[in-house]
Enzyme design. Structure first.
Site, PDB file in Angstrom:
ATOM      1  N   ILE A 182       0.855  -1.194   0.000  1.00 34.97           N
ATOM      2  CA  ILE A 182       0.000   0.000   0.000  1.00 34.97           C
ATOM      3  C   ILE A 182       0.894   1.248   0.000  1.00 34.97           C
ATOM      4  CG2 ILE A 182      -1.852   1.250   1.193  1.00 34.97           C
ATOM      5  CD1 ILE A 182      -2.225  -1.518   2.750  1.00 34.97           C
ATOM      6  N   CYS A 183       0.600   2.127  -0.908  1.00 35.88           N
ATOM      7  CA  CYS A 183       1.334   3.395  -0.967  1.00 35.88           C
ATOM      8  C   CYS A 183       0.600   4.413  -0.094  1.00 35.88           C
ATOM      9  CB  CYS A 183       1.424   3.888  -2.419  1.00 35.88           C
ATOM     10  SG  CYS A 183       2.284   5.470  -2.570  1.00 35.88           S
ATOM     11  N   LEU A 184       1.097   4.499   1.207  1.00 41.08           N
ATOM     12  CA  LEU A 184       0.419   5.377   2.149  1.00 41.08           C
ATOM     13  C   LEU A 184       1.500   6.032   3.013  1.00 41.08           C
ATOM     14  CD1 LEU A 184      -2.550   6.104   2.946  1.00 41.08           C
ATOM     15  CD2 LEU A 184      -2.352   4.370   4.730  1.00 41.08           C
TER      16      LEU A 184
END
Lengths: 148, 457
Positions: free
Chosen positions: A87-89
């Site tokens: 997840i790109c967070l």
């Protein structure tokens, strides 16, 4: 809770609060593993779908961010979620703060999924999946979308 | 005080060091310090914060008693909840464990049952196998016994064979065997067997000696008999010689008589010659034989009818005896004791009669020379002479037969002789007296020779 390290004590508390008062759309199966959290997403595009999140905590938690990925058969098709579950967070890496918790992370991901307008994989999905490290924290993320 | 540190989520209490940032957020000092080592921001608002910008804050506690402090109580509650949860978890785990163990127990019980059943089966098989083993053991024991017996029997056979060798074998063989045999017992057995054999042999020897003695005595007896027979043979020979001499004498006498008669015939050549010839013919026994043959039945009748005739009685009896020869012989076989007496009597009679006959013949010759003679004088003389021979022979033969010869042979011979007499008397009436006499002598000799042979045979 005597004998436990501060990180363990905190995780224990978080788990208890999650089990006692889970946020809407989030449920915990304490029998599977204390680090595994189930997230039933109730939102616009992903209504009716169920996703499974995996949290891995180091012993430096909460000063170090947990390693959070989607696991299982159903990985949400989202511009910030790669097909391998990464997840790109920003809060999971650079913007982590010890004031954040599993519950807050779950809420952030839910909001991220809910704010999605188009179901699609990230544009560099194939390349990233081929080359990335197992640990998403070792990826140098370039956070471009501030809308989430 | 219901305030906690967001980093460690612990409640603050009176003893805790609480530091506040410039932006007004409060944390435990160690929590904040460890975070500031990583990032110089406020954990809650990301405001720039350094170690110098933070400062300690103090609370005025209304009740310093730790037990009544809200934070401590909440902490305790948390702890207890946690413990409770852990215990619940433990209980759950144990319950699970119990259920799994129960399942396992059931499975194990089933397994135990199966194992027990199989065990029972195995036990039964074991029992049966044990029985079999015992049976086979007994069998093996029996077989061992039998083998031992066989060995024993073989030994006994060997001993017996050796004993056989010891009894029958040569001395070298026995020596060899004794050298090979080291067992004292077997040697003792051989000794015993040899002793037994020796005793048997001695008994046999005794028997043999006994039989030898017996046979010797028999042999001596036979020798004696042979002696006796030889003596009798000599006697008979002598008698034969005597008879020969007597017959020779008679022959000479008859020859002389014939010559005399020839002289007379030559001297006279008259009709008287016919009468004299007739007389001679009548005097010859050949003619006479005819008459008695015809008169035999009469004589028997006469004997019955006229028993008392003093002078004629003896010749009739003689005739009778000669005719009833077979009967007489048969009687003789049955009663041998009476026969010799009669034979002797007869011989004595014969000899006496012979003498008489000779005398009478002489007298007859004289009468004939004178030319007068009665038939009665002539009648008895030839009669006596003929049967006398027969009787004499009979007596001789009888005496001999009585001693040795079997009855069948004697019977046959006697029968032959009697037949010969009959045939002679019946057929050869035409022969001259001389020829007749010669014939008779021959027959006598033959019979004697035969009798002699038979004796020696």
């Amino acid at each position: 809770m005597a004998g436990l390290s501060p990180s363990e004590r905190r995780l224990q508390k978080e788990l208890m609060s999650l089990v006692k008062e889970p946020p809407p759309g989030v449920s915990v199966d304490p029998d599977i593993a204390e680090r595994n959290l189930l997230q039933g997403a109730a939102g616009t595009l992903y209504e009716g779908e169920r996703f499974q999140l995996q949290f891995k905590f180091s012993n430096k938690y909460p000063f170090d961010s947990p390693e959070v990925t989607f696991v299982g058969q159903n990985i949400p098709i989202h511009p910030h979620v790669y097909s391998n579950g990464h997840i790109c967070l920003s809060i999971l890496t650079d913007d982590w703060s010890p004031a954040l918790s599993v519950q807050s992370v779950c809420l952030s991901i839910m909001s991220m999924l809910s704010s999605c307008k188009e179901k699609q994989r990230p544009p560099d999905n194939a390349f990233y999946v081929k080359t990335c490290n197992k640990n998403p924290k070792k990826t140098k993320w370039w956070y471009h979308d501030d809308s989430v | 005080m219901n305030i906690n540190c967001v980093i460690c989520s612990e409640f603050f209490n009176a003893s805790s060091e609480v530091f506040a940032t410039k932006c007004g957020h409060v944390f435990h000092y160690p929590c904040l310090l460890s975070w500031l080592e990583r990032s110089k921001t406020c954990p809650q608002c990301r405001h720039k914060t350094t170690e110098n910008s933070i400062h300690r804050i103090f609370f005025n506690m209304q009740n310093t008693d730790g037990n009544t402090d809200m934070g401590t109580i909440l902490n305790k509650i948390d702890n207890l909840e946690y413990q409770n949860r852990m215990l619940d978890k433990d209980v759950k785990d144990y319950k699970e464990k119990v259920s799994t163990l129960k399942k396992q127990n059931g499975l194990l019980r089933q397994e135990i049952k199966t194992v027990e059943s199989s065990l029972k089966a195995y036990e039964t098989t074991i029992i049966s196998l044990k029985e079999q083993i015992s049976y086979f053991k007994s069998k093996s024991r029996e077989s061992e016994k039998l083998t031992a017996e066989i060995v024993k029997l073989k030994n006994t056979i060997k001993n017996m064979e050796n004993a056989q060798i010891a009894i029958n074998g040569t001395r070298d063989q026995v020596n060899e065997m004794l050298r090979n045999e080291a067992d004292v017992e077997s040697l003792a057995i051989y000794g015993a067997m040899l002793k037994k054999a020796l005793i048997e042999a001695e008994a046999k020897k005794k028997d043999a000696e006994h039989s030898l003695k017996k046979s010797q005595s028999e042999a001596s007896r036979y020798k004696k008999e042979v002696h006796n027979l030889e003596a009798s043979y000599g006697q008979t020979k002598r008698e034969l010689e005597h008879l020969r001499t007597s017959t020779d004498k008679e022959k000479q006498y008859l020859k002389s008589k014939i010559s005399e008669l020839n002289e007379q015939l030559t001297a006279k050549h008259t009709n008287n010659s016919n009468t004299s010839l007739k007389r001679i013919a009548q005097e010859s026994p050949v003619n006479y034989n005819k008459t008695p043959k015809l008169s035999v039945p009469e004589s028997t009748k006469l004997k019955e009818n006229v028993p008392d005739k003093p002078e004629i009685e003896s010749p009739y009896l003689q005739i009778k005896s000669s005719v009833g020869y077979g009967k007489f012989l048969n009687a003789k076989y049955i009663s041998s004791k009476d026969v010799p007496k009669e034979g002797f009597q007869l011989t004595s009679l014969k000899t006496s009669a012979k003498h008489d006959l000779l005398k009478s013949n002489k007298q007859d010759v004289c009468y004939n020379g004178l030319g007068g003679s009665s038939k009665e004088d002539i009648f008895p003389s030839p009669k006596t002479s003929q049967p006398s021979f027969g009787i004499k022979k009979k007596s001789l033969t009888k005496s001999k037969f009585k001693r040795l010869a079997p009855p069948t042979n004697t019977g046959g011979k006697c029968a032959d002789i009697s037949d010969m007499f009959v045939s002679l008397s019946g057929q050869e009436t035409d022969l001259s007296a001389k020829q007749l006499i010669v014939e008779i002598i021959k027959t006598i000799r033959n019979s004697l020779v035969n009798s002699g042979n038979s004796v020696w045979n």
